[in-house]
Enzyme design. Structure first.
Site, PDB file in Angstrom:
ATOM      1  N   SER A 177      75.303   9.618  -7.327  1.00  0.00           N
ATOM      2  CA  SER A 177      74.124   8.818  -6.952  1.00  0.00           C
ATOM      3  C   SER A 177      74.464   7.355  -6.698  1.00  0.00           C
ATOM      4  O   SER A 177      73.917   6.735  -5.778  1.00  0.00           O
ATOM      5  CB  SER A 177      73.052   8.893  -8.044  1.00  0.00           C
ATOM      6  OG  SER A 177      72.560  10.188  -8.154  1.00  0.00           O
ATOM      7  N   LYS A 231      64.081  -2.084 -16.158  1.00  0.00           N
ATOM      8  CA  LYS A 231      65.289  -1.947 -15.318  1.00  0.00           C
ATOM      9  C   LYS A 231      64.908  -1.578 -13.887  1.00  0.00           C
ATOM     10  O   LYS A 231      64.081  -0.689 -13.676  1.00  0.00           O
ATOM     11  CB  LYS A 231      66.219  -0.870 -15.898  1.00  0.00           C
ATOM     12  CG  LYS A 231      67.523  -1.460 -16.415  1.00  0.00           C
ATOM     13  CD  LYS A 231      68.368  -0.457 -17.147  1.00  0.00           C
ATOM     14  CE  LYS A 231      69.300   0.308 -16.247  1.00  0.00           C
ATOM     15  NZ  LYS A 231      70.055   1.306 -17.028  1.00  0.00           N
ATOM     16  N   ARG A 290      80.691  16.955 -13.992  1.00  0.00           N
ATOM     17  CA  ARG A 290      81.577  16.928 -12.816  1.00  0.00           C
ATOM     18  C   ARG A 290      83.039  16.754 -13.197  1.00  0.00           C
ATOM     19  O   ARG A 290      83.925  17.255 -12.534  1.00  0.00           O
ATOM     20  CB  ARG A 290      81.186  15.764 -11.882  1.00  0.00           C
ATOM     21  CG  ARG A 290      79.934  16.012 -11.099  1.00  0.00           C
ATOM     22  CD  ARG A 290      79.409  14.752 -10.490  1.00  0.00           C
ATOM     23  NE  ARG A 290      79.017  13.825 -11.539  1.00  0.00           N
ATOM     24  CZ  ARG A 290      78.411  12.674 -11.331  1.00  0.00           C
ATOM     25  NH1 ARG A 290      78.153  12.281 -10.108  1.00  0.00           N
ATOM     26  NH2 ARG A 290      78.075  11.901 -12.341  1.00  0.00           N
ATOM     27  N   HIS A 344      72.312  17.749  -8.058  1.00  0.00           N
ATOM     28  CA  HIS A 344      71.248  17.943  -9.053  1.00  0.00           C
ATOM     29  C   HIS A 344      70.446  19.212  -8.736  1.00  0.00           C
ATOM     30  O   HIS A 344      70.111  19.991  -9.631  1.00  0.00           O
ATOM     31  CB  HIS A 344      70.294  16.736  -9.058  1.00  0.00           C
ATOM     32  CG  HIS A 344      70.931  15.454  -9.493  1.00  0.00           C
ATOM     33  ND1 HIS A 344      70.860  14.285  -8.771  1.00  0.00           N
ATOM     34  CD2 HIS A 344      71.662  15.154 -10.595  1.00  0.00           C
ATOM     35  CE1 HIS A 344      71.502  13.323  -9.413  1.00  0.00           C
ATOM     36  NE2 HIS A 344      72.004  13.820 -10.517  1.00  0.00           N
TER      37      HIS A 344
HETATM   38  P1  ADP Z   1      71.941   9.753 -15.870  1.00  0.00           P
HETATM   39  O1  ADP Z   1      71.631   8.332 -15.547  1.00  0.00           O
HETATM   40  O2  ADP Z   1      71.103  10.293 -16.990  1.00  0.00           O
HETATM   41  O3  ADP Z   1      73.403  10.061 -16.033  1.00  0.00           O
HETATM   42  P2  ADP Z   1      72.009  11.027 -13.265  1.00  0.00           P
HETATM   43  O4  ADP Z   1      70.844  11.110 -12.335  1.00  0.00           O
HETATM   44  O5  ADP Z   1      73.163  10.205 -12.820  1.00  0.00           O
HETATM   45  O6  ADP Z   1      71.385  10.542 -14.623  1.00  0.00           O
HETATM   46  O7  ADP Z   1      72.551  12.493 -13.597  1.00  0.00           O
HETATM   47  C1  ADP Z   1      71.771  13.455 -14.264  1.00  0.00           C
HETATM   48  C2  ADP Z   1      72.658  14.638 -14.662  1.00  0.00           C
HETATM   49  O8  ADP Z   1      73.171  15.274 -13.492  1.00  0.00           O
HETATM   50  C3  ADP Z   1      73.887  14.246 -15.479  1.00  0.00           C
HETATM   51  O9  ADP Z   1      74.153  15.275 -16.422  1.00  0.00           O
HETATM   52  C4  ADP Z   1      74.995  14.172 -14.458  1.00  0.00           C
HETATM   53  O10 ADP Z   1      76.267  14.419 -15.029  1.00  0.00           O
HETATM   54  C5  ADP Z   1      74.587  15.314 -13.543  1.00  0.00           C
HETATM   55  N1  ADP Z   1      75.084  15.164 -12.173  1.00  0.00           N
HETATM   56  C6  ADP Z   1      75.115  14.064 -11.423  1.00  0.00           C
HETATM   57  N2  ADP Z   1      75.637  14.302 -10.202  1.00  0.00           N
HETATM   58  C7  ADP Z   1      75.950  15.625 -10.195  1.00  0.00           C
HETATM   59  C8  ADP Z   1      76.558  16.510  -9.227  1.00  0.00           C
HETATM   60  N3  ADP Z   1      76.961  16.068  -8.039  1.00  0.00           N
HETATM   61  N4  ADP Z   1      76.746  17.806  -9.576  1.00  0.00           N
HETATM   62  C9  ADP Z   1      76.349  18.240 -10.796  1.00  0.00           C
HETATM   63  N5  ADP Z   1      75.784  17.467 -11.754  1.00  0.00           N
HETATM   64  C10 ADP Z   1      75.589  16.183 -11.449  1.00  0.00           C
END
Ligand code: ADP
Length: 150
Positions: A129, A42, A91, A18
């Site tokens: 995550s 949630k 990703r 992120h």
């Molecule tokens: P959400 O629940 O909205 O998907 P996330 O926190 O899982 O939220 O992810 C937020 C954004 O970051 C999404 O667009 C996701 O695809 C992207 N993302 C998550 N992990 C990575 C990573 N390792 N590298 C690049 N982008 C990522």
């Protein structure tokens, strides 16, 4: 006109993947608002207030990044911040399928809104995550995936 992008996500937790998206996004936008979306009904794994502090500390050197929490539609949040862009990371094809639908819905809700996708850097493509939550829950070390100490 200032180009503001919202980077919305659950960030449970916020990872180095992120962080990389935000830092690269700063080359495209004047200002990025990292929005930690939560749903009051949630349960999260990492406490939202701690995550807010951790992300703020990550960008303490970067005045163009602000970090907030929100519990409303992302499209509404963007309107409130006068942001015409949503920043998201991609990703793999699984991300693409999900991101494709959500970006269509967001544009339907707010026609001014363009979603901009950055392909993940190869070093961070494996960072996820939900896997980090599992590893942490069972006592594994997750430090190398996070830009702060948990
Ligand atoms: P959400 O629940 O909205 O998907 P996330 O926190 O899982 O939220 O992810 C937020 C954004 O970051 C999404 O667009 C996701 O695809 C992207 N993302 C998550 N992990 C990575 C990573 N390792 N590298 C690049 N982008 C990522």
């Amino acid at each position: 006109m200032e180009r503001t992008a919202i980077f919305p996500g659950s960030f449970d937790p916020f990872t180095k993947g992120h962080e990389d998206i935000v830092r690269r996004g700063l080359q495209l936008f004047d200002r990025i608002v990292v929005g930690i979306g939560y749903n009051s009904r949630k349960q999260r794994y990492f406490h939202i207030d701690n995550m807010l502090t951790n992300i703020r500390n990550t960008f303490v050197d970067e005045p163009r990044v602000s970090v907030i929490t929100y519990d409303e539609l992302t499209a509404t949040l963007a309107k409130n911040y006068n942001a015409h862009y949503l920043l998201r990371g991609l990703r793999n094809t699984t991300d693409f399928e999900y991101e494709n639908s959500i970006s269509q819905i967001n544009r339907h809700l707010n026609s001014q809104l363009e979603t901009v996708f950055l392909i993940t850097s190869p070093n961070y493509a494996h960072i996820n995550s939900s896997i980090i939550r599992e590893v942490h829950k069972y006592g594994g070390d997750v430090d190398e995936f996070l830009p702060y100490k948990i």
